[in-house]
Scaffold this motif. Sequence first.
Motif, PDB file in Angstrom:
ATOM      1  N   ILE A  95      14.092  -8.263   1.978  1.00  0.00           N
ATOM      2  CA  ILE A  95      14.036  -7.378   0.813  1.00  0.00           C
ATOM      3  C   ILE A  95      13.545  -8.148  -0.414  1.00  0.00           C
ATOM      4  CG2 ILE A  95      15.385  -5.847  -0.663  1.00  0.00           C
ATOM      5  CD1 ILE A  95      17.161  -5.363   1.839  1.00  0.00           C
ATOM      6  N   LEU A  96      13.976  -9.419  -0.528  1.00  0.00           N
ATOM      7  CA  LEU A  96      13.471 -10.225  -1.650  1.00  0.00           C
ATOM      8  C   LEU A  96      11.952 -10.389  -1.549  1.00  0.00           C
ATOM      9  CD1 LEU A  96      16.122 -13.031  -2.222  1.00  0.00           C
ATOM     10  CD2 LEU A  96      16.049 -10.715  -3.093  1.00  0.00           C
ATOM     11  N   GLU A  97      11.453 -10.597  -0.312  1.00  0.00           N
ATOM     12  CA  GLU A  97       9.996 -10.685  -0.117  1.00  0.00           C
ATOM     13  C   GLU A  97       9.331  -9.387  -0.537  1.00  0.00           C
ATOM     14  OE1 GLU A  97       8.001 -13.174   0.995  1.00  0.00           O
ATOM     15  OE2 GLU A  97       9.746 -14.500   0.937  1.00  0.00           O
TER      16      GLU A  97
ATOM     17  N   THR B  32       6.582  -8.609  -3.477  1.00  0.00           N
ATOM     18  CA  THR B  32       5.284  -8.007  -3.204  1.00  0.00           C
ATOM     19  C   THR B  32       5.038  -6.756  -4.031  1.00  0.00           C
ATOM     20  OG1 THR B  32       5.678  -8.724  -0.943  1.00  0.00           O
ATOM     21  CG2 THR B  32       3.783  -7.291  -1.300  1.00  0.00           C
ATOM     22  N   VAL B  33       6.046  -5.885  -4.103  1.00  0.00           N
ATOM     23  CA  VAL B  33       5.785  -4.588  -4.736  1.00  0.00           C
ATOM     24  C   VAL B  33       6.010  -4.617  -6.242  1.00  0.00           C
ATOM     25  CG1 VAL B  33       6.277  -3.348  -2.626  1.00  0.00           C
ATOM     26  CG2 VAL B  33       8.096  -3.671  -4.296  1.00  0.00           C
ATOM     27  N   LYS B  34       6.788  -5.584  -6.715  1.00  0.00           N
ATOM     28  CA  LYS B  34       6.990  -5.679  -8.163  1.00  0.00           C
ATOM     29  C   LYS B  34       6.629  -7.093  -8.601  1.00  0.00           C
ATOM     30  CE  LYS B  34      11.008  -2.613  -8.019  1.00  0.00           C
ATOM     31  NZ  LYS B  34      12.466  -2.615  -8.068  1.00  0.00           N
ATOM     32  N   PRO B  35       5.345  -7.448  -8.516  1.00  0.00           N
ATOM     33  CA  PRO B  35       4.984  -8.849  -8.778  1.00  0.00           C
ATOM     34  C   PRO B  35       5.249  -9.274 -10.212  1.00  0.00           C
ATOM     35  CG  PRO B  35       3.020  -7.501  -8.455  1.00  0.00           C
ATOM     36  CD  PRO B  35       4.182  -6.616  -8.203  1.00  0.00           C
ATOM     37  N   ASP B  36       5.289  -8.339 -11.168  1.00  0.00           N
ATOM     38  CA  ASP B  36       5.455  -8.786 -12.547  1.00  0.00           C
ATOM     39  C   ASP B  36       6.854  -8.562 -13.108  1.00  0.00           C
ATOM     40  OD1 ASP B  36       2.871  -6.844 -12.254  1.00  0.00           O
ATOM     41  OD2 ASP B  36       4.650  -5.826 -13.067  1.00  0.00           O
TER      42      ASP B  36
ATOM     43  N   PHE C 208      22.977  -4.903  -1.506  1.00  0.00           N
ATOM     44  CA  PHE C 208      22.732  -4.931  -2.948  1.00  0.00           C
ATOM     45  C   PHE C 208      21.265  -5.172  -3.253  1.00  0.00           C
ATOM     46  CE2 PHE C 208      22.378  -7.042  -7.049  1.00  0.00           C
ATOM     47  CZ  PHE C 208      23.029  -6.124  -7.845  1.00  0.00           C
ATOM     48  N   SER C 209      20.604  -6.016  -2.466  1.00  0.00           N
ATOM     49  CA  SER C 209      19.187  -6.241  -2.784  1.00  0.00           C
ATOM     50  C   SER C 209      18.367  -4.984  -2.495  1.00  0.00           C
ATOM     51  CB  SER C 209      18.613  -7.460  -2.065  1.00  0.00           C
ATOM     52  OG  SER C 209      19.275  -7.738  -0.898  1.00  0.00           O
ATOM     53  N   LEU C 210      18.767  -4.227  -1.470  1.00  0.00           N
ATOM     54  CA  LEU C 210      18.081  -2.949  -1.240  1.00  0.00           C
ATOM     55  C   LEU C 210      18.313  -1.996  -2.412  1.00  0.00           C
ATOM     56  CD1 LEU C 210      16.495  -1.074   0.641  1.00  0.00           C
ATOM     57  CD2 LEU C 210      18.653  -0.318   1.596  1.00  0.00           C
ATOM     58  N   ARG C 211      19.543  -2.038  -2.909  1.00  0.00           N
ATOM     59  CA  ARG C 211      19.880  -1.178  -4.046  1.00  0.00           C
ATOM     60  C   ARG C 211      19.034  -1.559  -5.253  1.00  0.00           C
ATOM     61  NH1 ARG C 211      23.674  -1.356  -8.084  1.00  0.00           N
ATOM     62  NH2 ARG C 211      24.760   0.581  -8.607  1.00  0.00           N
ATOM     63  N   SER C 212      18.828  -2.860  -5.461  1.00  0.00           N
ATOM     64  CA  SER C 212      17.981  -3.242  -6.607  1.00  0.00           C
ATOM     65  C   SER C 212      16.516  -2.925  -6.356  1.00  0.00           C
ATOM     66  CB  SER C 212      18.099  -4.722  -6.958  1.00  0.00           C
ATOM     67  OG  SER C 212      19.110  -5.333  -6.298  1.00  0.00           O
ATOM     68  N   LEU C 213      16.113  -2.935  -5.071  1.00  0.00           N
ATOM     69  CA  LEU C 213      14.720  -2.620  -4.759  1.00  0.00           C
ATOM     70  C   LEU C 213      14.390  -1.170  -5.096  1.00  0.00           C
ATOM     71  CD1 LEU C 213      11.976  -3.268  -3.297  1.00  0.00           C
ATOM     72  CD2 LEU C 213      13.077  -2.534  -1.197  1.00  0.00           C
ATOM     73  N   VAL C 214      15.262  -0.253  -4.674  1.00  0.00           N
ATOM     74  CA  VAL C 214      14.939   1.171  -4.854  1.00  0.00           C
ATOM     75  C   VAL C 214      15.564   1.757  -6.109  1.00  0.00           C
ATOM     76  CG1 VAL C 214      14.628   1.580  -2.401  1.00  0.00           C
ATOM     77  CG2 VAL C 214      16.883   1.863  -3.406  1.00  0.00           C
ATOM     78  N   GLY C 215      16.479   1.010  -6.731  1.00  0.00           N
ATOM     79  CA  GLY C 215      17.179   1.545  -7.902  1.00  0.00           C
ATOM     80  C   GLY C 215      18.465   2.229  -7.465  1.00  0.00           C
TER      81      GLY C 215
ATOM     82  N   LYS D 289       0.836  -1.207   0.000  1.00  0.00           N
ATOM     83  CA  LYS D 289       0.000   0.000   0.000  1.00  0.00           C
ATOM     84  C   LYS D 289       0.868   1.253   0.000  1.00  0.00           C
ATOM     85  CE  LYS D 289      -3.442  -1.492   2.839  1.00  0.00           C
ATOM     86  NZ  LYS D 289      -3.981  -1.412   4.195  1.00  0.00           N
ATOM     87  N   ILE D 290       1.855   1.249   0.892  1.00  0.00           N
ATOM     88  CA  ILE D 290       2.779   2.388   0.979  1.00  0.00           C
ATOM     89  C   ILE D 290       3.435   2.608  -0.375  1.00  0.00           C
ATOM     90  CG2 ILE D 290       4.941   3.191   1.990  1.00  0.00           C
ATOM     91  CD1 ILE D 290       4.232   1.759   4.537  1.00  0.00           C
ATOM     92  N   TRP D 291       3.882   1.499  -0.975  1.00  0.00           N
ATOM     93  CA  TRP D 291       4.619   1.594  -2.244  1.00  0.00           C
ATOM     94  C   TRP D 291       3.766   2.242  -3.325  1.00  0.00           C
ATOM     95  CZ3 TRP D 291       9.146  -0.047  -0.536  1.00  0.00           C
ATOM     96  CH2 TRP D 291      10.222  -0.034  -1.413  1.00  0.00           C
ATOM     97  N   ARG D 292       2.477   1.852  -3.374  1.00  0.00           N
ATOM     98  CA  ARG D 292       1.598   2.396  -4.418  1.00  0.00           C
ATOM     99  C   ARG D 292       1.375   3.883  -4.219  1.00  0.00           C
ATOM    100  NH1 ARG D 292      -0.978  -2.639  -3.929  1.00  0.00           N
ATOM    101  NH2 ARG D 292      -2.417  -1.843  -2.358  1.00  0.00           N
ATOM    102  N   SER D 293       1.261   4.313  -2.952  1.00  0.00           N
ATOM    103  CA  SER D 293       0.910   5.716  -2.722  1.00  0.00           C
ATOM    104  C   SER D 293       2.124   6.629  -2.685  1.00  0.00           C
ATOM    105  CB  SER D 293       0.157   5.827  -1.384  1.00  0.00           C
ATOM    106  OG  SER D 293       1.036   5.484  -0.348  1.00  0.00           O
ATOM    107  N   SER D 294       3.303   6.044  -2.617  1.00  0.00           N
ATOM    108  CA  SER D 294       4.481   6.878  -2.396  1.00  0.00           C
ATOM    109  C   SER D 294       4.909   7.597  -3.673  1.00  0.00           C
ATOM    110  CB  SER D 294       5.595   5.995  -1.870  1.00  0.00           C
ATOM    111  OG  SER D 294       6.815   6.509  -2.258  1.00  0.00           O
ATOM    112  N   LYS D 295       5.469   8.804  -3.494  1.00  0.00           N
ATOM    113  CA  LYS D 295       5.902   9.530  -4.697  1.00  0.00           C
ATOM    114  C   LYS D 295       7.399   9.355  -4.945  1.00  0.00           C
ATOM    115  CE  LYS D 295       6.159  13.892  -2.152  1.00  0.00           C
ATOM    116  NZ  LYS D 295       5.837  15.274  -2.066  1.00  0.00           N
ATOM    117  N   GLY D 296       8.119   8.884  -3.994  1.00  0.00           N
ATOM    118  CA  GLY D 296       9.550   8.631  -4.210  1.00  0.00           C
ATOM    119  C   GLY D 296      10.096   7.842  -3.041  1.00  0.00           C
ATOM    120  N   ILE D 297      10.960   6.882  -3.351  1.00  0.00           N
ATOM    121  CA  ILE D 297      11.463   6.012  -2.297  1.00  0.00           C
ATOM    122  C   ILE D 297      12.983   6.032  -2.298  1.00  0.00           C
ATOM    123  CG2 ILE D 297      11.513   3.639  -1.428  1.00  0.00           C
ATOM    124  CD1 ILE D 297       8.833   3.342  -3.099  1.00  0.00           C
ATOM    125  N   ILE D 298      13.515   6.133  -1.083  1.00  0.00           N
ATOM    126  CA  ILE D 298      14.970   6.124  -0.944  1.00  0.00           C
ATOM    127  C   ILE D 298      15.361   4.923  -0.094  1.00  0.00           C
ATOM    128  CG2 ILE D 298      16.660   7.237   0.558  1.00  0.00           C
ATOM    129  CD1 ILE D 298      16.297   9.728  -0.828  1.00  0.00           C
TER     130      ILE D 298
END
Lengths: 171, 909
Positions: free
Chosen positions: B652-654, B658-662, B331-338, B309-318
Motif C-alpha cells: 500500500i505504501l508503494e 505511485t498514485v500520489k507522487p507529490d 491503516f495504510s489502506l485507510r490513508s490511501l483511500v481516505g 492508470k486505474i487511479w487516474r481514470s477512476s471516479k471513486g475508490i473504496i
Amino acid sequence: MLDLLKGIWTVFKHSFRKRETVLFPEEKPNRPPRWRGRIILSRDPDGQERCVACYLCAAACPVDCIALQATQDEHGRRYPAFFRINFSRCIFCGFCEEACPTYAIQLTNDFEMSEYYRPNFVYEKEHLLINGPGKYHDYNFYRVAGISIGGKGKGESENESLPVDIYSLKP
Amino acid sequence: MATIFIDNIPYQVQDGQNLLSACLSLGFNIPYFCWHPAMHAVGACRMCAVKQFRDENDTRGSIVMSCMTPATDGTRISIEDDDVREFRAGVIEFLMINHPHDCPVCDEGGECHLQDMTVMSGHVYRRYRFKKRTYLNQNLGPFINHEMNRCIQCYRCVRFYRDYCGGRDFNVFGAHERIYFGRCADGTLENEFSGNLVEVCPTGVFTDKTLRKHYTRKWDLQTAPSVCPHCGLGCNTIVGERYGSVRRILNRYNHEVNGYFLCDRGRFGYEFVNGSNRVLQPIIRDSSNNSKNSNQPVQETEVLEHLAKIWRSSKGIIGLGSPRATLEANFSLRSLVGPENFYLGMSEPESKMISRIIQVLRSGPVHSPSLREVELCDAVLILGEDVTNSAPRLALSLRQSVRQKSMEIADRLKIPRWADAAVRQAVQSKKGPLFILSPFATKLDDIATETLRIDPNDIARFGFQVAHEINHEAPEVADLQPNLKELAIRIAAALKQASMPLVVSGTGSGTLSVINAAANVAWALSDKGEKAGLFYTVPECNSLGLGLMGGGSLRECFEKVNSDSVDTLVILENDLYRRAPAEMVESILRKCKHTIVIDHLFSKTIQKAEVVFPCGTFAETTGSFVNSEGRVQRLYRAMPETGEILESHNWILEIIKTVKPDATDHLLNIDSICESITREFSIFKPLLELAPSSQFRAIGQKIPRQSHRFSGRTSMSANISVHEPKPPDDSESPLSFSMEGYPGIPPSSLIQRFWAPGWNSGQSVNKFQSEINGPLLGGDPGKRLIEPSTGNKWNYFSDIPEANGHRDKEWLALPKFHIFGSEELSRFGASISERAPKPYVGISSQDADLLDKKEGEKVSLVIDNVLLNLPAHIINSLPRGVIALPVGISNLDGIELPAWARIVENSNG
C-alpha cells in the motif's frame, strides 16, 4: 661474520641430504591413513546410505559449508533429500567426521582438488556418495537404533528384547 | 517472603512454593522431568533431589525431592553436595537404561530436555550392556508422531492430557516395567490441545508430525516472535523458517495470554503458508480479454504503472479492510483511500457485534480478563459460545477455572496447591460452577454444572433474566418458562457467591442480543460490587483492532457501490465470498470496473480481480494485532522477502507513492504508520510503547533471528551461486536475518527463541521468566488498549428479543464452528484439512425422525434463496426446530447465520 659463514655451511650441508619433496604428480606423496582430504558419504555394509540426515556435521562445520535436508522413506528410514558441500569453503578440519554418529561422512586421502571454476567445487549428494563403507567396514547405525525401518521391526535391533506385551498381568 | 539457605548462602524467595521452583526462579540449575510449571509437582521421577539440613549444625543432612518440599523460612539445602550429585547421576543412569540409541534420527534431538538433564547430571557413559525394552508405536493421527521406546515414564503426558486438558482417549496402560502411554487402540488423538504433548514430553516420544515432513533442527531454524492468526485470542507463537518455508510453530510463553500452551489449530495451522495456492506474483487480468481468463504474472513496476492508470481514470475508490490483516495494513489502506471511503471488510452482523463488544468494553464498568485471569475465575457462565471450537485456548483456561472453587478443599486440608497429586486426591471430581447455554453440546459439557440447550434468542432472553435475578434494576423477561426462571435464579446465586465471576460470550452465535445479555449479566454483578469479568470471543485475529479503527460494514460498502459513485474497489486480505452471499458479491464485483486485491491465497475474490498484489502471510509480516481481550501485540516476520511478495502495508505504501507522487505527508515505514495511527486514534497510544522501534539496538546490535549455531550459511544457496548473498535487510524491526547480533536475552517482545546455556529445550523458558510462572523479564509483551471506565454512565440493555418459537416447515439454521475447518487460512493446510469435517447439515434426532432422514442421507434446504444439498448429520443435543450448519466449510461460505431454512421435500440424494 662468523654467523654468516655458519649459515652458508648449514645450507651447503643440506644439499647432500635426501630430498623431502617428490615429483608430483608423476610421483604420489605418502599420506597417513588419517589424512583429511576430499569428503565422501559412505554406505553401510548392506549397501544402503549411511547418512541419516541428523544435521550434526552441518552444525559442527566451522565454515558452515554443509547444507542438507532430511527426509524419510515410507518405512521411516531417514536419509538426506539433498546433501551439499561447498568445497570452495571447506577447510578440511574433519569436525564433520568426528561429529557423525553413523560413520557416514568421512574424509579420504584424495587432496587433488583444483578447479578453474568455483561452482565446480559445489558437490551434491551424487558426487559425494560412494559405493562402500569407507574406513569403517562393519558399522550399521540402524542395527543399533531403536526405531523400526523397512526390513527391521521393533525389538529386532542388537541388544533389544521383543516388544512389551502391555496386556500381560505378570508381575 | 521467606529466607532459604542454598549451600549456606541466604536467598529471599516467595512464600508458598516448592524448593524446585524457588531454586529455578533464583537461576539455579536443578534437573527435573515430571515437574512442569503449569502442572506442578508429583514427585515421580526422583531427579530433582537436593540435600536438606535441619539447621546450621546439621552436617549430615538428608536427601529430599525439591519439588515435593516447601520452601519455608529457614530451609537449608545443598544442590552441589557430593551425595546428592551422585544420587542424581544414579537416577538418570537408571532412566537412561532403556532409552534407545536414537538421537540422530530423533526429532527431539537438539532441543531435548532428557539430553539436557543427562548432561547436567553428569551421566556420560552407558555401563548397561543388557537388552533394552521395546514397545510398538501407535498411529496418533496427522499431528503427533509416537515413538514409545524413548519414554522415561515421567507421566507428564498423561497428566497433561487427562488432568489438565480433560482428554479421555489417552492413558497409561500396563503394569510394572511394561508401562505404556498411548490410546487403547490406534487412532487420532481427539483432544484439541494434543499438540502440546510435543513440548510437554521431555523426550522424543511425542513429536510434531508436520515438522517431520520437512524436518529441521532447532538450531537451524530462523525464528521470530509472532502472534497466532487463527482466532481472536492472539496466542504468542514462535515461527520457525528454513530454506524459504515455514517449518513449525512453537509456543511463546506470555504470562498473561497463552502461558505454556497452544491449541492444535495454532500449532499445526501454519501449513497454508507453504501451500500450493499461494499468490506468488502480481497479476494483471486483461479486461479486454475477459473470456480467456488470462491471469498474467507481471513485474512490480508494471503492476504499479497499471494501477496508476486505474487511479487516474477512476471516479471513486473504496478500500475494504480486513480483520485478518494487521493494524498497520488496514491503516495504510485507510490513508490511501481516505477515512470516508474505508470500509471494514466484515459482514453486517459481524461488524455490528464487534462494535457492540467495543462499546460494552469501553463504556461499561467491567474488565475484560486475560486468559490467565480467566483461570483464576471461580464461577463461569457461557452464553451461546462453543468456546472449544471458536477460541480453543480459552476452553483450556476455563478448564482450569472450574478447579478454583474446589481448591478450597485442599487449602482447608493445608495441602499446598503445587502438590498436584495430593490436591487432585483431596478434590476428587468436585468442580466449581460452570453454566453453559448453547444450542448444542460443547466439549466443555463434561465439566459443566448445568447445561441448557436453547437457540440464541432464548439464550439472550435467559441471559437477560439472569441479570435481572442478580440485580433487579436490570430489565426482566416477562414471559419466561418457570423452570428456566428457577435455573436463572440458581445461576444468579452461584455467580453472586463467587469472588471472581466470569461471563463468556461472543460472536459465535451470530446474535447481537446474546452479546447484550452477557453485558447485562456482567454489569449486574459489577453493580452488586462483585469483581466480575466479561470475556467476548471475536472471530479473527484483528477483529477488535479493525473495529476500534471504525468504518462502514460490507453492506454499506455495497450500497455505496450500487449508488454508482464508485467504480474501483481495493480489497485488503479479504475473500468477500466468505463474508456475504455469493450472488451479492458477484453483482458488486461486476458493477465495479476495477477490482484490486492484496492477498496471499488464491480465493474466489482473486479470481474476479483485475489486479492482484501478492502479500505476505503472518510469517512474512511485521505488524500488530488486537486480540479479543483488547490487547495489542506485535508480530515479526520470520521469513525474509522472497520474490515479488511484499507485506500488505508495504504494497500500500508503494501504491501511495505511485498514485500520489507529490503528497508530502508520506507514510514511510512501520514506525511512521504507527505514529500516524496514534495521532489519529488516541486509543492506540500504547502502540508506540508496544515494542522497541525499528531503530532499537541491544548494545549496538540487532537481535539475530538465527541461532549462534545456525548451519549451512556458505552452502545453502551454493547450487545457485557460490557467492554468498548479503543477508537480507530488515529495516522494519530490530531483528536481523543473520546469526550475528546480540546474544543475550532480548526485550520480552523480541524473544525469538527460548534457549539458555545447558537448556536447549523449550524448558529454558525458566531463564526468561522473572520467576517461575511469572511474567517474562522486563514485563510481558503486549499492551491493553481497553480498560473499563469507572466514571462513565451506562445503562442496562433493555431490548429483550422475542423468542423464535417454532415455525411450520421452517427450521432455524445456526452456525456451528469447528476448530479444524472453520478458520479461513488453516483449513488449507494438509494436516488440518485431514481433520476438518465434510459439509453437513446437523439435525436433531426428533427432526430426523420427522423428516425420515438417516445419518448421511441428503437433505435439500433453502436459505436466503440458496439451495443447499447436504448430507444429514444427526446431533442428538440439538433442540427441535433447529438445524446446525458448519461455518467456513468450503461451499457453505457467505451464508449469514442464524437464518430460517426451508427443507425441500423429494430430494434425490
